[in-house]
Design a protein around this motif. Structure first.
Motif, PDB file in Angstrom:
ATOM      1  N   GLY A  83       0.810  -1.207   0.000  1.00 56.65           N
ATOM      2  CA  GLY A  83       0.000   0.000   0.000  1.00 56.65           C
ATOM      3  C   GLY A  83       0.846   1.260   0.000  1.00 56.65           C
ATOM      4  O   GLY A  83       0.515   2.253  -0.665  1.00 56.65           O
ATOM      5  N   GLN A  84       1.965   1.225   0.741  1.00 56.51           N
ATOM      6  CA  GLN A  84       2.845   2.385   0.783  1.00 56.51           C
ATOM      7  C   GLN A  84       3.489   2.628  -0.573  1.00 56.51           C
ATOM      8  O   GLN A  84       3.590   3.776  -1.036  1.00 56.51           O
ATOM      9  N   VAL A  85       3.916   1.546  -1.239  1.00 58.03           N
ATOM     10  CA  VAL A  85       4.499   1.680  -2.580  1.00 58.03           C
ATOM     11  C   VAL A  85       3.477   2.281  -3.538  1.00 58.03           C
ATOM     12  O   VAL A  85       3.785   3.205  -4.307  1.00 58.03           O
ATOM     13  N   TRP A  86       2.269   1.767  -3.483  1.00 56.42           N
ATOM     14  CA  TRP A  86       1.221   2.256  -4.385  1.00 56.42           C
ATOM     15  C   TRP A  86       0.892   3.724  -4.102  1.00 56.42           C
ATOM     16  O   TRP A  86       0.682   4.510  -5.031  1.00 56.42           O
ATOM     17  N   LEU A  87       0.879   4.087  -2.836  1.00 49.05           N
ATOM     18  CA  LEU A  87       0.576   5.469  -2.467  1.00 49.05           C
ATOM     19  C   LEU A  87       1.648   6.428  -2.979  1.00 49.05           C
ATOM     20  O   LEU A  87       1.331   7.500  -3.509  1.00 49.05           O
ATOM     21  N   VAL A  88       2.905   6.044  -2.834  1.00 51.64           N
ATOM     22  CA  VAL A  88       3.997   6.897  -3.338  1.00 51.64           C
ATOM     23  C   VAL A  88       3.895   7.055  -4.846  1.00 51.64           C
ATOM     24  O   VAL A  88       4.095   8.150  -5.389  1.00 51.64           O
ATOM     25  N   LEU A  89       3.569   5.976  -5.533  1.00 48.08           N
ATOM     26  CA  LEU A  89       3.411   6.061  -6.987  1.00 48.08           C
ATOM     27  C   LEU A  89       2.258   6.984  -7.364  1.00 48.08           C
ATOM     28  O   LEU A  89       2.355   7.773  -8.317  1.00 48.08           O
ATOM     29  N   GLU A  90       1.155   6.902  -6.626  1.00 52.27           N
ATOM     30  CA  GLU A  90       0.021   7.781  -6.918  1.00 52.27           C
ATOM     31  C   GLU A  90       0.367   9.243  -6.690  1.00 52.27           C
ATOM     32  O   GLU A  90      -0.083  10.119  -7.432  1.00 52.27           O
ATOM     33  N   LEU A  91       1.185   9.517  -5.668  1.00 52.92           N
ATOM     34  CA  LEU A  91       1.535  10.898  -5.345  1.00 52.92           C
ATOM     35  C   LEU A  91       2.605  11.466  -6.259  1.00 52.92           C
ATOM     36  O   LEU A  91       2.617  12.671  -6.546  1.00 52.92           O
ATOM     37  N   THR A  92       3.550  10.630  -6.703  1.00 53.58           N
ATOM     38  CA  THR A  92       4.735  11.155  -7.387  1.00 53.58           C
ATOM     39  C   THR A  92       5.010  10.538  -8.755  1.00 53.58           C
ATOM     40  O   THR A  92       5.661  11.172  -9.590  1.00 53.58           O
ATOM     41  N   HIS A  93       4.596   9.278  -8.967  1.00 51.85           N
ATOM     42  CA  HIS A  93       4.958   8.532 -10.182  1.00 51.85           C
ATOM     43  C   HIS A  93       6.472   8.535 -10.390  1.00 51.85           C
ATOM     44  O   HIS A  93       6.956   8.625 -11.513  1.00 51.85           O
ATOM     45  N   VAL A 108      -5.552   8.131   8.799  1.00 46.25           N
ATOM     46  CA  VAL A 108      -6.339   9.353   8.966  1.00 46.25           C
ATOM     47  C   VAL A 108      -5.946  10.382   7.909  1.00 46.25           C
ATOM     48  O   VAL A 108      -6.819  11.034   7.296  1.00 46.25           O
ATOM     49  N   LEU A 109      -4.641  10.526   7.672  1.00 40.36           N
ATOM     50  CA  LEU A 109      -4.175  11.498   6.682  1.00 40.36           C
ATOM     51  C   LEU A 109      -4.684  11.159   5.277  1.00 40.36           C
ATOM     52  O   LEU A 109      -5.071  12.044   4.506  1.00 40.36           O
ATOM     53  N   ILE A 110      -4.694   9.874   4.948  1.00 37.86           N
ATOM     54  CA  ILE A 110      -5.165   9.463   3.620  1.00 37.86           C
ATOM     55  C   ILE A 110      -6.684   9.594   3.528  1.00 37.86           C
ATOM     56  O   ILE A 110      -7.223  10.104   2.541  1.00 37.86           O
ATOM     57  N   ALA A 111      -7.371   9.147   4.568  1.00 38.15           N
ATOM     58  CA  ALA A 111      -8.841   9.172   4.541  1.00 38.15           C
ATOM     59  C   ALA A 111      -9.393  10.583   4.483  1.00 38.15           C
ATOM     60  O   ALA A 111     -10.468  10.821   3.898  1.00 38.15           O
ATOM     61  N   THR A 112      -8.664  11.545   5.071  1.00 35.77           N
ATOM     62  CA  THR A 112      -9.116  12.939   5.060  1.00 35.77           C
ATOM     63  C   THR A 112      -8.550  13.717   3.880  1.00 35.77           C
ATOM     64  O   THR A 112      -8.751  14.936   3.778  1.00 35.77           O
ATOM     65  N   ASP A 113      -7.826  12.990   3.014  1.00 28.63           N
ATOM     66  CA  ASP A 113      -7.261  13.591   1.795  1.00 28.63           C
ATOM     67  C   ASP A 113      -6.323  14.751   2.112  1.00 28.63           C
ATOM     68  O   ASP A 113      -6.267  15.749   1.384  1.00 28.63           O
ATOM     69  N   THR A 114      -5.596  14.630   3.217  1.00 29.63           N
ATOM     70  CA  THR A 114      -4.605  15.657   3.576  1.00 29.63           C
ATOM     71  C   THR A 114      -3.175  15.134   3.480  1.00 29.63           C
ATOM     72  O   THR A 114      -2.247  15.834   3.853  1.00 29.63           O
ATOM     73  N   ILE A 115      -2.995  13.910   2.986  1.00 30.44           N
ATOM     74  CA  ILE A 115      -1.673  13.303   2.927  1.00 30.44           C
ATOM     75  C   ILE A 115      -0.771  14.059   1.948  1.00 30.44           C
ATOM     76  O   ILE A 115      -1.203  14.454   0.859  1.00 30.44           O
ATOM     77  N   GLN A 116       0.456  14.301   2.371  1.00 29.11           N
ATOM     78  CA  GLN A 116       1.471  14.892   1.513  1.00 29.11           C
ATOM     79  C   GLN A 116       2.739  14.050   1.594  1.00 29.11           C
ATOM     80  O   GLN A 116       2.916  13.251   2.521  1.00 29.11           O
ATOM     81  N   LEU A 117       3.614  14.243   0.635  1.00 32.49           N
ATOM     82  CA  LEU A 117       4.801  13.391   0.546  1.00 32.49           C
ATOM     83  C   LEU A 117       5.668  13.508   1.787  1.00 32.49           C
ATOM     84  O   LEU A 117       6.227  12.512   2.268  1.00 32.49           O
TER      85      LEU A 117
END
Length: 421
Positions: A45-55, A107-116
């Motif tokens: 999930g962490q790998v996928w999240l980083v790819l979604e944020l940065t590619h 919480v950060l992801i669910a509230t759409d406030t996550i940043q790199l």
């Protein structure tokens, strides 16, 4: 687990689970099943999240490095704390900390406030938590099962890790496809409750070989003195030093085949992505079979057995490097995975057995530094050699270095007549 008695039949398959007769270890191991599954699910999930944020592949490597680096730099200090405080309490703190970090990330992801930069900080904090939890967890095993069942318990831990490494990412991928990334981090956070409850239910008076706690102020040492005491023990105990150096160097040069397998699949064996998948799966199957074998055998390791295993590993990698046959390569790489788990688990068991109770955490921290620290360096080395000479020659060079290191260790062992203390 009621069918596992205190004296399992020698020929029974239940012999592979003999250390589960200890209630404390049974609680801990059962909790780890759920917790490790959650952790490996989060890893994908962490790998996928980083790819979604940065590619960005660079960002993937950076987040992974931030999580790994603290283990290398601070695990020695983690060993000091493991010897200074009751290990169950230390593990409770580390597991609770890891749970909070996972839930905060959810919480950060669910509230759409996550940043790199959130991922940077949380990866670094998780690495710091692991730098304390890993040496403590390894040193705690012998306190739960005693010396007699330690080989079995170490093998069962390895088997569990291998199984969750196979199941966790696959299940995580299914959950991402069905529900998205956020649920993975929530599930991982909740999964820590299993091991926390298990630790709370452990009965301290049933633990074996507890390290004496620091008493009066005159007996207290500062952190640097405690750290030096552990390093001095390793340096001045030839059998322990030999094992750490030889196994660490063999891992450096011989346990980096994963980074070469994609190149073997495409450039050497010409089998494509499907063939690469089977090669990768074969290493996992071999490692799992090794863990089951070690658990069933439950035999106290010796320096000779560890050196024989590293010798066989080097020979198998030589054969894999020169093999151009796909089916033969599958068998060889599965055998390599078997032998890697075999000698690494034997070495960890031997070090835990040899270390005095009051120094075990610090000895385990030195082991983590050399064993785990060698792997990322090995990946870089093999990547560089592969770029210069190709994957087959790179692996052949690494395998030949493993054989030379093993030969040097054998000569040293025979010349000094080393035995574990």
């Amino acid at each position: 687990m009621t069918s596992i008695t205190s004296n399992p039949p020698k020929k029974s398959l239940l012999r592979a689970f003999t250390s589960l007769r200890h209630r404390n270890y049974r609680l801990y191991w059962s909790g780890q099943i759920i917790s490790l599954l959650g952790s490996y699910m989060q890893s994908i999930g962490q790998v996928w999240l980083v790819l979604e944020l940065t590619h960005s592949a660079w960002q993937l490597g950076l987040v992974g490095a931030l999580q790994a680096v603290p283990v290398l730099f601070f695990s020695l200090f983690g060993g000091v704390f493991a010897d200074r405080w009751p290990k169950r309490n230390v593990l409770l703190c580390t597991q609770l900390s890891a749970m909070i970090q996972a839930l905060l990330l959810w919480v950060l992801i669910a509230t759409d406030t996550i940043q790199l930069w959130h991922l940077y900080i949380l990866a670094l904090l998780l690495g710091l938590t692991n730098s304390l939890g890993r040496p403590t967890g390894q040193a705690f095993v012998i306190e739960m099962v005693g010396r007699e069942d330690l080989p079995n318990a170490v093998a069962l831990n390895s088997m569990l890790s291998q199984m969750m490494r196979i199941v966790g990412p696959g299940l995580g991928g299914i959950i991402i496809a069905a529900s998205g990334v956020p649920i993975l981090f929530l599930l991982n956070g909740v999964s820590f409750l299993a091991v926390i409850v298990g630790l709370l239910l452990i009965k301290s008076h049933e633990l074996h070989a507890q390290a004496p706690q620091v008493g009066s102020k005159s007996e207290r040492k500062n952190t640097w003195q405690s750290l030096r005491e552990g390093v001095d023990y390793v340096w001045n105990t030839p059998a322990v030093l030999l094992l750490i150096l030889v196994v660490g160097l063999v891992l450096l040069f011989g346990s980096n085949f994963n980074v070469l397998l994609p190149l073997f699949a495409t450039d050497v064996l010409h089998i494509g992505a499907t063939g690469f998948g089977f090669l990768s799966a074969a290493t996992g199957v071999g490692a799992l079979l090794a863990a089951l074998w070690l658990a069933w055998n439950n035999r106290q390791p010796t320096i000779r057995r560890v050196l024989v295993s590293t010798l066989i590993l080097g020979a198998l990698e030589v054969l894999f490097a020169v093999s151009g046959l796909y089916l033969l390569s599958i068998v060889l790489i599965a055998s390599v995975g078997f032998m890697e788990t075999d000698f690494a688990a034997q070495a960890m068991t031997a070090l835990q057995t040899a270390a005095p109770d009051h120094l075990r955490g610090r000895v385990m921290s030195v082991q983590i530094l050399f064993f785990d620290g060698s792997l990322p360096l090995g990946y870089l080395l093999m990547g560089w050699l592969s770029g210069l000479f190709g994957p087959a020659r790179a692996m052949l060079i690494g395998a030949l270095l493993c054989l030379l290191i093993t030969a040097a260790g054998w000569i040293w062992h025979k010349a000094k007549g080393m035995r574990f203390p």
